[in-house]
Design a protein around this motif. Structure first.
Motif: not given
Length: 57
Positions: A5, A8-9, A12, A17, A21-22, A24-26, A34
């Motif tokens: 995780r 990924n962050a 991004l 990014t 958006t980051v 929201g995805r997390l 974030t």
């Protein structure tokens, strides 16, 4: 899973990014969370830009 995780962050953010958006995805409720957790991944200029946008939101 936590390491994936975080990776990924980080990837991004490195790819510029949008922080919204980051977030929201997390699954973060706000981009502020974030930013607090991943600010060290961002250059100083990107951090300033993200904070300016955050204030506008």
């Amino acid at each position: 899973m936590h390491t994936l995780r975080h990776t990924n962050a980080s990837l991004l953010i490195a790819a510029k990014t949008p922080i919204t958006t980051v977030a929201g995805r997390l699954g973060h409720s706000t981009p502020e969370i974030t930013l607090r957790l991943y600010a060290h991944q961002m250059s100083e200029e990107n951090k300033k830009a993200a904070e300016a946008i955050e204030k506008m939101l």
